[in-house]
Scaffold this motif. Structure first.
Motif, PDB file in Angstrom:
ATOM      1  N   LEU B  46      74.798  29.866  22.377  1.00 55.83           N
ATOM      2  CA  LEU B  46      73.446  29.884  21.521  1.00 55.83           C
ATOM      3  C   LEU B  46      74.748  29.743  20.299  1.00 55.83           C
ATOM      4  O   LEU B  46      76.165  29.730  20.080  1.00 55.83           O
ATOM      5  N   MET B  47      74.774  29.123  18.742  1.00 57.15           N
ATOM      6  CA  MET B  47      75.324  28.708  18.285  1.00 57.15           C
ATOM      7  C   MET B  47      75.081  30.120  16.560  1.00 57.15           C
ATOM      8  O   MET B  47      76.195  30.331  16.777  1.00 57.15           O
ATOM      9  N   ALA B  48      74.038  30.230  16.624  1.00 52.72           N
ATOM     10  CA  ALA B  48      73.702  31.093  15.222  1.00 52.72           C
ATOM     11  C   ALA B  48      72.665  32.142  15.287  1.00 52.72           C
ATOM     12  O   ALA B  48      71.602  31.419  16.325  1.00 52.72           O
ATOM     13  N   THR B  49      72.179  32.491  14.779  1.00 49.16           N
ATOM     14  CA  THR B  49      71.056  33.595  14.307  1.00 49.16           C
ATOM     15  C   THR B  49      70.661  33.841  13.093  1.00 49.16           C
ATOM     16  O   THR B  49      71.470  33.920  11.720  1.00 49.16           O
ATOM     17  N   SER B  50      69.686  32.815  12.708  1.00 46.79           N
ATOM     18  CA  SER B  50      69.273  33.115  11.838  1.00 46.79           C
ATOM     19  C   SER B  50      68.100  34.344  11.191  1.00 46.79           C
ATOM     20  O   SER B  50      66.692  34.226  12.429  1.00 46.79           O
ATOM     21  N   ASN B  51      67.548  34.850   9.985  1.00 44.27           N
ATOM     22  CA  ASN B  51      66.656  35.520   9.727  1.00 44.27           C
ATOM     23  C   ASN B  51      66.074  35.085   8.372  1.00 44.27           C
ATOM     24  O   ASN B  51      67.217  34.788   7.640  1.00 44.27           O
ATOM     25  N   GLU B  52      65.552  35.214   7.824  1.00 45.22           N
ATOM     26  CA  GLU B  52      64.665  34.917   6.787  1.00 45.22           C
ATOM     27  C   GLU B  52      65.030  35.163   5.372  1.00 45.22           C
ATOM     28  O   GLU B  52      65.208  36.617   5.597  1.00 45.22           O
ATOM     29  N   GLY B  53      65.693  34.985   4.342  1.00 53.79           N
ATOM     30  CA  GLY B  53      66.297  35.349   3.419  1.00 53.79           C
ATOM     31  C   GLY B  53      67.508  36.118   3.303  1.00 53.79           C
ATOM     32  O   GLY B  53      68.308  36.268   2.821  1.00 53.79           O
ATOM     33  N   SER B  54      68.246  36.266   4.732  1.00 53.66           N
ATOM     34  CA  SER B  54      69.665  36.642   4.224  1.00 53.66           C
ATOM     35  C   SER B  54      70.520  35.572   5.346  1.00 53.66           C
ATOM     36  O   SER B  54      69.799  34.284   5.813  1.00 53.66           O
ATOM     37  N   LYS B  55      71.925  35.550   5.110  1.00 54.22           N
ATOM     38  CA  LYS B  55      72.931  34.982   5.906  1.00 54.22           C
ATOM     39  C   LYS B  55      72.691  34.707   7.745  1.00 54.22           C
ATOM     40  O   LYS B  55      72.015  35.732   7.859  1.00 54.22           O
ATOM     41  N   ALA B  56      73.026  33.107   7.976  1.00 47.53           N
ATOM     42  CA  ALA B  56      72.820  33.577  10.007  1.00 47.53           C
ATOM     43  C   ALA B  56      74.433  34.039  10.052  1.00 47.53           C
ATOM     44  O   ALA B  56      75.099  34.555   9.129  1.00 47.53           O
ATOM     45  N   THR B  57      74.154  34.873  11.265  1.00 45.35           N
ATOM     46  CA  THR B  57      75.369  35.267  11.977  1.00 45.35           C
ATOM     47  C   THR B  57      75.459  33.950  13.291  1.00 45.35           C
ATOM     48  O   THR B  57      74.164  33.764  14.130  1.00 45.35           O
ATOM     49  N   TYR B  58      76.655  33.594  13.197  1.00 48.86           N
ATOM     50  CA  TYR B  58      77.373  32.812  14.246  1.00 48.86           C
ATOM     51  C   TYR B  58      77.975  33.416  15.008  1.00 48.86           C
ATOM     52  O   TYR B  58      78.875  34.780  14.835  1.00 48.86           O
ATOM     53  N   GLU B  59      78.117  33.011  16.178  1.00 45.00           N
ATOM     54  CA  GLU B  59      78.524  33.279  17.274  1.00 45.00           C
ATOM     55  C   GLU B  59      80.247  33.131  17.198  1.00 45.00           C
ATOM     56  O   GLU B  59      80.736  31.698  16.846  1.00 45.00           O
ATOM     57  N   GLN B  60      81.366  33.295  17.665  1.00 48.44           N
ATOM     58  CA  GLN B  60      82.711  33.016  17.336  1.00 48.44           C
ATOM     59  C   GLN B  60      82.802  32.077  18.301  1.00 48.44           C
ATOM     60  O   GLN B  60      82.678  30.815  19.013  1.00 48.44           O
ATOM     61  N   GLY B  61      83.573  31.370  17.455  1.00 49.25           N
ATOM     62  CA  GLY B  61      83.698  29.393  17.937  1.00 49.25           C
ATOM     63  C   GLY B  61      82.939  28.778  17.404  1.00 49.25           C
ATOM     64  O   GLY B  61      83.377  27.948  17.653  1.00 49.25           O
ATOM     65  N   ALA B  72      64.363  29.513   5.373  1.00 51.47           N
ATOM     66  CA  ALA B  72      64.027  29.531   3.855  1.00 51.47           C
ATOM     67  C   ALA B  72      62.185  29.962   4.162  1.00 51.47           C
ATOM     68  O   ALA B  72      62.132  30.837   2.039  1.00 51.47           O
ATOM     69  N   SER B  73      61.874  30.545   5.233  1.00 54.90           N
ATOM     70  CA  SER B  73      60.392  30.956   5.101  1.00 54.90           C
ATOM     71  C   SER B  73      60.639  31.659   6.481  1.00 54.90           C
ATOM     72  O   SER B  73      61.769  31.224   7.867  1.00 54.90           O
ATOM     73  N   LEU B  74      59.507  32.382   6.912  1.00 56.29           N
ATOM     74  CA  LEU B  74      59.120  32.690   8.394  1.00 56.29           C
ATOM     75  C   LEU B  74      58.727  31.833   9.302  1.00 56.29           C
ATOM     76  O   LEU B  74      58.599  32.056  10.058  1.00 56.29           O
ATOM     77  N   THR B  75      58.460  30.728   9.382  1.00 53.99           N
ATOM     78  CA  THR B  75      57.618  29.661   9.574  1.00 53.99           C
ATOM     79  C   THR B  75      58.970  28.623   9.084  1.00 53.99           C
ATOM     80  O   THR B  75      58.634  27.307   9.950  1.00 53.99           O
ATOM     81  N   LEU B  76      60.030  28.587   8.900  1.00 49.75           N
ATOM     82  CA  LEU B  76      61.035  27.670   8.551  1.00 49.75           C
ATOM     83  C   LEU B  76      62.387  27.691   8.689  1.00 49.75           C
ATOM     84  O   LEU B  76      63.123  28.401   7.913  1.00 49.75           O
ATOM     85  N   SER B  77      63.705  26.807   9.625  1.00 47.50           N
ATOM     86  CA  SER B  77      64.862  27.080   9.730  1.00 47.50           C
ATOM     87  C   SER B  77      65.084  25.445   9.035  1.00 47.50           C
ATOM     88  O   SER B  77      64.753  25.025  10.110  1.00 47.50           O
ATOM     89  N   THR B  78      66.216  25.410   8.692  1.00 53.78           N
ATOM     90  CA  THR B  78      67.170  24.286   9.064  1.00 53.78           C
ATOM     91  C   THR B  78      68.769  24.503   9.535  1.00 53.78           C
ATOM     92  O   THR B  78      69.843  25.492   9.275  1.00 53.78           O
ATOM     93  N   LEU B  79      69.399  23.409  10.705  1.00 53.73           N
ATOM     94  CA  LEU B  79      70.861  23.061  10.666  1.00 53.73           C
ATOM     95  C   LEU B  79      71.086  21.802  10.199  1.00 53.73           C
ATOM     96  O   LEU B  79      70.199  21.296  10.693  1.00 53.73           O
ATOM     97  N   THR B  80      72.027  22.357   9.692  1.00 49.64           N
ATOM     98  CA  THR B  80      72.545  21.367   9.001  1.00 49.64           C
ATOM     99  C   THR B  80      73.775  20.472   9.367  1.00 49.64           C
ATOM    100  O   THR B  80      74.920  21.289   9.092  1.00 49.64           O
ATOM    101  N   VAL B  81      73.732  19.403  10.296  1.00 50.97           N
ATOM    102  CA  VAL B  81      75.690  19.319  10.633  1.00 50.97           C
ATOM    103  C   VAL B  81      76.245  18.010   9.976  1.00 50.97           C
ATOM    104  O   VAL B  81      75.436  17.354   9.644  1.00 50.97           O
ATOM    105  N   THR B  82      77.049  18.836   9.113  1.00 47.97           N
ATOM    106  CA  THR B  82      77.745  18.049   8.374  1.00 47.97           C
ATOM    107  C   THR B  82      79.343  17.660   8.654  1.00 47.97           C
ATOM    108  O   THR B  82      80.260  17.596   9.382  1.00 47.97           O
ATOM    109  N   SER B  83      79.032  16.246   8.195  1.00 52.21           N
ATOM    110  CA  SER B  83      80.439  15.231   8.406  1.00 52.21           C
ATOM    111  C   SER B  83      80.881  15.074   9.727  1.00 52.21           C
ATOM    112  O   SER B  83      81.463  15.523  10.290  1.00 52.21           O
TER     113      SER B  83
END
Lengths: 113, 117
Positions: B46-61, B72-83
């Motif tokens: 598990l990397m993170a838990t995402s709830n609609e309208g709030s900040k994601a909770t990330y696992e340690q590390g 963004a909505s109750l049916t869509l979450s996006t993960l962006t791997v930066t750089s």
């Protein structure tokens, strides 16, 4: 946190044989979930167990929720080649881990035709 | 029912670029979506838990600035791997828990295979 120990880690069987795998936890679970993951795909929920002692079947699959609430097993009868994949047990992570699941290490099943 | 889709299914990118992965619940609304990473023949991490309208909770590390999550909505979450770098190459899987779920069942997407050159 809660940990799940799943065994065996891998199994190599002949088509037609029965398969049994199990999961034990260090603490009590209120739900047991069994998933199967095909190569290159996401896990698919096979069976969900909600009550201690519950025995549930889904086709050739049977799973039981242990009476102690600290274990569960999954049986596959008369295996076929498409049963190949990784099987995971899972349960609620507990505490304040809202909605999170704890997963077992997985059992890799290989079925020889 | 309980179908979750992911897009793209596989992506190859150059080191230093950013990659966005979409996770959609197609036939239900999800209170919570989860992002996992999986290495070959290993369990789900598990990397993170995402709830609609709030900040994601990330696992340690897990670096939140590296793995940006937007729900963004109750049916869509996006993960962006930066750089992205070669060590970010992995199989990324999302899951979603329906609003009506009582027992924390999660339904998984088909996964996204990321290869960073």
């Amino acid at each position: 946190g809660q940990q799940l120990n799943q065994s065996p880690q891998s199994m190599f069987i002949q088509e037609g044989e029965d398969v049994s795998m199990n999961c034990t936890s260090s603490s009590i679970f209120n739900t047991w979930l069994w998933y199967k993951q095909d190569p290159g795909e996401g896990p698919v929920l096979l069976i969900a167990l909600y009550k201690a002692g519950e025995l549930t079947s889904n086709g050739r699959l049977t799973a039981q929720f242990g009476i102690t609430r600290k274990d569960s097993f999954l049986n596959i009868s008369a295996s076929i080649p498409s049963d190949v994949g990784i099987y995971f047990c899972a349960g609620p992570a507990g505490g304040t881990s809202y909605g999170k699941l704890t997963f077992g290490q997985g059992t890799i099943l290989t079925v020889h035709p | 029912g309980a179908v979750v889709s992911q897009h793209p299914s596989r992506v190859i990118c150059k080191s230093g670029t950013s990659v966005k992965i979409e996770c959609r619940s197609l036939d239900f609304q999800a209170t919570t979506m989860f992002w996992y990473r999986q290495f070959p023949k290993q369990s789900l991490m598990l990397m993170a838990t995402s709830n609609e309208g709030s900040k994601a909770t990330y696992e340690q590390g897990v670096e939140k600035d590296k793995f940006l999550i937007n729900h963004a909505s109750l049916t869509l979450s996006t993960l962006t791997v930066t750089s992205a770098h070669p060590e970010d190459s992995s199989f990324y899987i999302c899951s979603a828990t329906p609003l009506a779920a009582v027992y924390n069942e999660q339904f998984f997407g088909p996964g996204t295979r990321l290869t960073v050159l």
